[in-house]
Design an enzyme around this catalytic site. Structure first.
Site, PDB file in Angstrom:
ATOM      1  N   ASP A 105      -0.270   3.284  -8.390  1.00 43.00           N
ATOM      2  CA  ASP A 105      -0.747   2.967  -7.041  1.00 43.00           C
ATOM      3  C   ASP A 105      -0.789   4.190  -6.135  1.00 43.00           C
ATOM      4  OD1 ASP A 105      -1.654   1.137  -5.059  1.00 43.00           O
ATOM      5  OD2 ASP A 105       0.345   1.030  -4.198  1.00 43.00           O
ATOM      6  N   SER A 113      -3.863  -1.866   0.051  1.00 45.74           N
ATOM      7  CA  SER A 113      -4.250  -2.551  -1.180  1.00 45.74           C
ATOM      8  C   SER A 113      -4.359  -4.056  -0.959  1.00 45.74           C
ATOM      9  CB  SER A 113      -3.221  -2.294  -2.278  1.00 45.74           C
ATOM     10  OG  SER A 113      -3.013  -0.920  -2.476  1.00 45.74           O
ATOM     11  N   GLN A 134      -8.051  -1.710  -8.851  1.00 41.37           N
ATOM     12  CA  GLN A 134      -7.525  -2.110  -7.542  1.00 41.37           C
ATOM     13  C   GLN A 134      -8.661  -2.224  -6.539  1.00 41.37           C
ATOM     14  OE1 GLN A 134      -5.215   0.503  -4.438  1.00 41.37           O
ATOM     15  NE2 GLN A 134      -3.664  -0.334  -5.821  1.00 41.37           N
TER      16      GLN A 134
END
Length: 265
Positions: free
Chosen positions: A179, A200, A250
């Site tokens: 991430d 996110s 993502q």
């Protein structure tokens, strides 16, 4: 709260609810509320299904009595198959020939002509205690407004020694790593805009082969699309021997400030 931290901790919680022989092969998460760094996070695990080959665990991260994050994690017992293939790892110089992110920032800070606002920004980045080592293959000029292709290559690894432990531990660390700076790939073609809000929305990972999160891996990131205040990014974590270890995807919210319009007078 850093999204990768929540994903990694949720995977730790899910992994404790399966047998030692079952390994994670995928996870799919949604970030549903902003986290509060001042209070602990409670992880609630539901044993959704336990099968002969696959098991599913559902995880809820809770703060102030409300879920901030939901996740489904699937585990599999090891199985052999003649059906195997993968993409080819992109060419990249070895990490030993590259500078770390900290070393690159230090080079910028040594420039006596660096504007004070940029110096403050870099010092703020340097002050963060990040448990990941990062070596960009082609580091962008941090202060250039020129658009770039929405692709980047980074060598990444966890700081410190983890060792040959349960593979689930390395997957949890890789969830954290995956991430970091991921969504920023979608902003590379739009560097004239200053990001105002970036967070996110969801995060997915697929684990393909054993790896060590404390060994260098090449993180290949790309953004095939952005629009409607959202950006989509995809990533692949490659072992140094060319084996594809992890695939990630993502989507996130990206809101930017419009650049000031120049007067025609």
């Amino acid at each position: 709260l850093f999204g990768g931290q929540i994903v990694g901790q949720a995977l730790v919680a899910a992994a404790r609810a399966v047998s030692h022989d079952e390994q994670v092969h995928s996870l799919h998460c949604y970030f549903v509320r902003a986290g509060d760094p001042k209070v602990p996070v409670l992880y609630e695990v539901e044993r959704t299904r336990t099968g002969k080959s696959f098991s599913v665990r559902s995880v809820k991260a809770i703060q102030h009595g409300k879920p901030i994050f939901t996740c489904q994690v699937s585990f599999q017992l090891s199985q052999e198959s003649p059906v195997q293939h993968q993409f080819t790892m992109p060419a990249a110089p070895p990490p030993e020939e590259l500078l770390t992110q900290e070393e690159l920032i230090q080079k910028f800070l040594q420039d006596p002509n660096l504007a004070e606002r940029y110096r403050k920004h870099l010092n703020k980045i340097q002050a963060k205690d990040v448990p990941i080592e990062i070596k960009p293959v082609t580091p962008p000029d941090m202060f250039s407004r020129e658009p770039q292709e929405p692709r980047q290559l980074l060598w990444v690894r966890a700081r410190g020694y983890i060792g040959d432990t349960d593979m689930k531990v390395h997957c949890c660390v890789a969830a954290y790593i995956s991430d970091y700076a991921f969504l920023g790939t979608a902003l590379l073609p739009h560097r004239r805009y200053r990001p105002r809000f970036m967070v996110s929305l969801d995060h997915s990972m697929w684990f393909h082969a054993p790896f060590r999160a404390d060994h260098w891996m090449l993180y290949e990131c790309e953004s095939p699309w952005a629009g409607g205040c959202r950006g989509l990014v995809q990533g692949r974590l490659w072992r140094r021997d060319g084996v594809l270890a992890v695939t990630c995807a993502q989507e996130g919210v990206i809101r930017v400030d419009q650049p000031p319009t120049q007067s025609k007078l």
